[in-house]
Scaffold this motif. Structure first.
Motif, PDB file in Angstrom:
ATOM      1  N   TRP A 254       0.857  -1.166   0.000  1.00 16.25           N
ATOM      2  CA  TRP A 254       0.000   0.000   0.000  1.00 16.25           C
ATOM      3  C   TRP A 254       0.898   1.222   0.000  1.00 16.25           C
ATOM      4  O   TRP A 254       2.013   1.177   0.532  1.00 16.25           O
ATOM      5  CB  TRP A 254      -0.896   0.006   1.241  1.00 16.25           C
ATOM      6  CG  TRP A 254      -1.960  -1.033   1.183  1.00 16.25           C
ATOM      7  CD1 TRP A 254      -3.270  -0.852   0.851  1.00 16.25           C
ATOM      8  CD2 TRP A 254      -1.817  -2.442   1.437  1.00 16.25           C
ATOM      9  NE1 TRP A 254      -3.946  -2.047   0.878  1.00 16.25           N
ATOM     10  CE2 TRP A 254      -3.064  -3.047   1.241  1.00 16.25           C
ATOM     11  CE3 TRP A 254      -0.735  -3.255   1.803  1.00 16.25           C
ATOM     12  CZ2 TRP A 254      -3.284  -4.400   1.395  1.00 16.25           C
ATOM     13  CZ3 TRP A 254      -0.943  -4.610   1.952  1.00 16.25           C
ATOM     14  CH2 TRP A 254      -2.212  -5.176   1.755  1.00 16.25           C
TER      15      TRP A 254
ATOM     16  N   LEU B  98       0.730   5.547   0.593  1.00 15.48           N
ATOM     17  CA  LEU B  98       0.028   6.789   0.900  1.00 15.48           C
ATOM     18  C   LEU B  98       0.888   7.939   0.387  1.00 15.48           C
ATOM     19  O   LEU B  98       1.985   8.188   0.897  1.00 15.48           O
ATOM     20  CB  LEU B  98      -0.224   6.928   2.406  1.00 15.48           C
ATOM     21  CG  LEU B  98      -0.995   8.164   2.855  1.00 15.48           C
ATOM     22  CD1 LEU B  98      -2.398   8.200   2.224  1.00 15.48           C
ATOM     23  CD2 LEU B  98      -1.109   8.197   4.370  1.00 15.48           C
TER      24      LEU B  98
ATOM     25  N   THR C 289      -2.898   2.466  -3.887  1.00 12.50           N
ATOM     26  CA  THR C 289      -2.447   3.826  -3.611  1.00 12.50           C
ATOM     27  C   THR C 289      -3.594   4.741  -3.224  1.00 12.50           C
ATOM     28  O   THR C 289      -4.663   4.700  -3.831  1.00 12.50           O
ATOM     29  CB  THR C 289      -1.736   4.395  -4.863  1.00 12.50           C
ATOM     30  OG1 THR C 289      -0.676   3.501  -5.224  1.00 12.50           O
ATOM     31  CG2 THR C 289      -1.163   5.774  -4.604  1.00 12.50           C
ATOM     32  N   SER C 290      -3.335   5.550  -2.214  1.00 16.86           N
ATOM     33  CA  SER C 290      -4.253   6.619  -1.835  1.00 16.86           C
ATOM     34  C   SER C 290      -3.429   7.887  -1.646  1.00 16.86           C
ATOM     35  O   SER C 290      -2.198   7.832  -1.589  1.00 16.86           O
ATOM     36  CB  SER C 290      -5.040   6.263  -0.570  1.00 16.86           C
ATOM     37  OG  SER C 290      -4.175   5.900   0.474  1.00 16.86           O
ATOM     38  N   GLU C 291      -4.101   9.005  -1.549  1.00 16.55           N
ATOM     39  CA  GLU C 291      -3.405  10.282  -1.510  1.00 16.55           C
ATOM     40  C   GLU C 291      -4.068  11.190  -0.488  1.00 16.55           C
ATOM     41  O   GLU C 291      -5.290  11.180  -0.353  1.00 16.55           O
ATOM     42  CB  GLU C 291      -3.470  10.908  -2.906  1.00 16.55           C
ATOM     43  CG  GLU C 291      -2.449  11.966  -3.153  1.00 16.55           C
ATOM     44  CD  GLU C 291      -2.271  12.266  -4.631  1.00 16.55           C
ATOM     45  OE1 GLU C 291      -2.373  13.457  -4.983  1.00 16.55           O
ATOM     46  OE2 GLU C 291      -2.027  11.339  -5.427  1.00 16.55           O
TER      47      GLU C 291
ATOM     48  N   ASP D 290      -5.093   9.441   8.799  1.00 18.92           N
ATOM     49  CA  ASP D 290      -5.032   8.931   7.425  1.00 18.92           C
ATOM     50  C   ASP D 290      -4.026   7.790   7.308  1.00 18.92           C
ATOM     51  O   ASP D 290      -4.262   6.819   6.589  1.00 18.92           O
ATOM     52  CB  ASP D 290      -4.667  10.054   6.452  1.00 18.92           C
ATOM     53  CG  ASP D 290      -5.783  11.073   6.330  1.00 18.92           C
ATOM     54  OD1 ASP D 290      -6.959  10.672   6.251  1.00 18.92           O
ATOM     55  OD2 ASP D 290      -5.476  12.287   6.308  1.00 18.92           O
TER      56      ASP D 290
ATOM     57  N   THR E 140      -5.649   4.772   8.778  1.00 16.80           N
ATOM     58  CA  THR E 140      -6.650   4.209   7.871  1.00 16.80           C
ATOM     59  C   THR E 140      -6.003   3.264   6.860  1.00 16.80           C
ATOM     60  O   THR E 140      -6.513   2.170   6.609  1.00 16.80           O
ATOM     61  CB  THR E 140      -7.416   5.337   7.150  1.00 16.80           C
ATOM     62  OG1 THR E 140      -8.148   6.077   8.128  1.00 16.80           O
ATOM     63  CG2 THR E 140      -8.367   4.784   6.098  1.00 16.80           C
ATOM     64  N   VAL E 141      -4.871   3.674   6.282  1.00 15.77           N
ATOM     65  CA  VAL E 141      -4.188   2.816   5.313  1.00 15.77           C
ATOM     66  C   VAL E 141      -3.663   1.555   6.000  1.00 15.77           C
ATOM     67  O   VAL E 141      -3.782   0.454   5.460  1.00 15.77           O
ATOM     68  CB  VAL E 141      -3.048   3.578   4.607  1.00 15.77           C
ATOM     69  CG1 VAL E 141      -2.248   2.661   3.696  1.00 15.77           C
ATOM     70  CG2 VAL E 141      -3.617   4.739   3.790  1.00 15.77           C
TER      71      VAL E 141
ATOM     72  N   GLN F 100      -6.591  -0.716   6.501  1.00 16.44           N
ATOM     73  CA  GLN F 100      -6.983  -1.328   5.227  1.00 16.44           C
ATOM     74  C   GLN F 100      -6.061  -2.482   4.884  1.00 16.44           C
ATOM     75  O   GLN F 100      -6.514  -3.543   4.434  1.00 16.44           O
ATOM     76  CB  GLN F 100      -6.970  -0.278   4.112  1.00 16.44           C
ATOM     77  CG  GLN F 100      -8.076   0.742   4.226  1.00 16.44           C
ATOM     78  CD  GLN F 100      -7.899   1.914   3.259  1.00 16.44           C
ATOM     79  OE1 GLN F 100      -6.869   2.070   2.614  1.00 16.44           O
ATOM     80  NE2 GLN F 100      -8.924   2.745   3.182  1.00 16.44           N
TER      81      GLN F 100
END
Length: 189
Positions: A135, A137, A161-163, A177, A180-181, A184
């Motif tokens: 993962w 971020l 991927t998250s941003e 945040d 959260t990742v 997940q």
């Protein structure tokens, strides 16, 4: 932060002492460390937080030198033994870490220490992200590890991927945040 080899060995020792499945989380240079430690059979996943995710044979320097210089470079100073340190002036905080609350800046400065040049110049081994779920971020306004580099590494690694908005100091300014990742990743594993 003495050398990639030493830091990987130290972290691998911690992982091995757990003798149970591990999710590794790395921020900044810590991503290079987890990329190598992640080859341990105990490691079940990798979470990169505005972090380096080098490929085999790459160095941290090699990655950053392949792109235009980051804004942070004007605040980096070389010590007498080749080590690197950021000059944390008011200008640095205004440009590089504008989102770090003033009260936390002193804590960050107290924890900051020079980085041996070997953390930037030692090549990575076979990256764990090739075979380990990952993962990433991305810090969307990062002026230390530019966003374009983060996105490129995350894509190459095949990371989910998250941003988030904000600077390189994501773990300090956006801990929810980051959590959260991590949650997940744990749920997926």
């Amino acid at each position: 932060m003495t050398s990639l080899t030493d830091d990987v060995a130290h972290t691998l020792g911690v992982v091995s002492s757990r003798n149970e499945p591990v999710l590794l989380v790395g921020h900044s240079y810590g991503g290079a460390v987890i990329t190598n430690v992640g080859r341990s059979e105990l490691v079940k996943g990798l979470v990169y937080v505005a972090a380096f995710a080098p490929d085999e044979g790459e160095t941290v320097n090699g990655i950053v030198e392949a792109y235009p210089p980051a804004e942070v470079s004007k605040y980096m100073r070389r010590g007498p033994n080749g080590e690197w340190a950021s000059e944390h002036t008011d200008e640095y905080w205004a440009e590089i870490g504008w989102d770090v609350p003033v009260g936390q800046r002193a804590i960050w400065d107290a924890e900051s220490r020079p980085s041996d040049n070997r953390i930037f110049s030692e090549p990575t081994g076979v990256p764990a992200w090739r075979t380990t779920p990952s993962w990433y971020l991305v810090a969307a306004e990062d002026k230390t590890l530019p966003t374009v580099i983060q996105r490129d590494m995350a894509a190459r690694a095949g990371a989910i991927t998250s941003e988030v908005p904000g600077s390189h100091f994501t773990p300090r300014v956006r801990p929810a945040d980051v959590l959260t990742v991590i949650e997940q990743a744990l749920a997926a594993l």
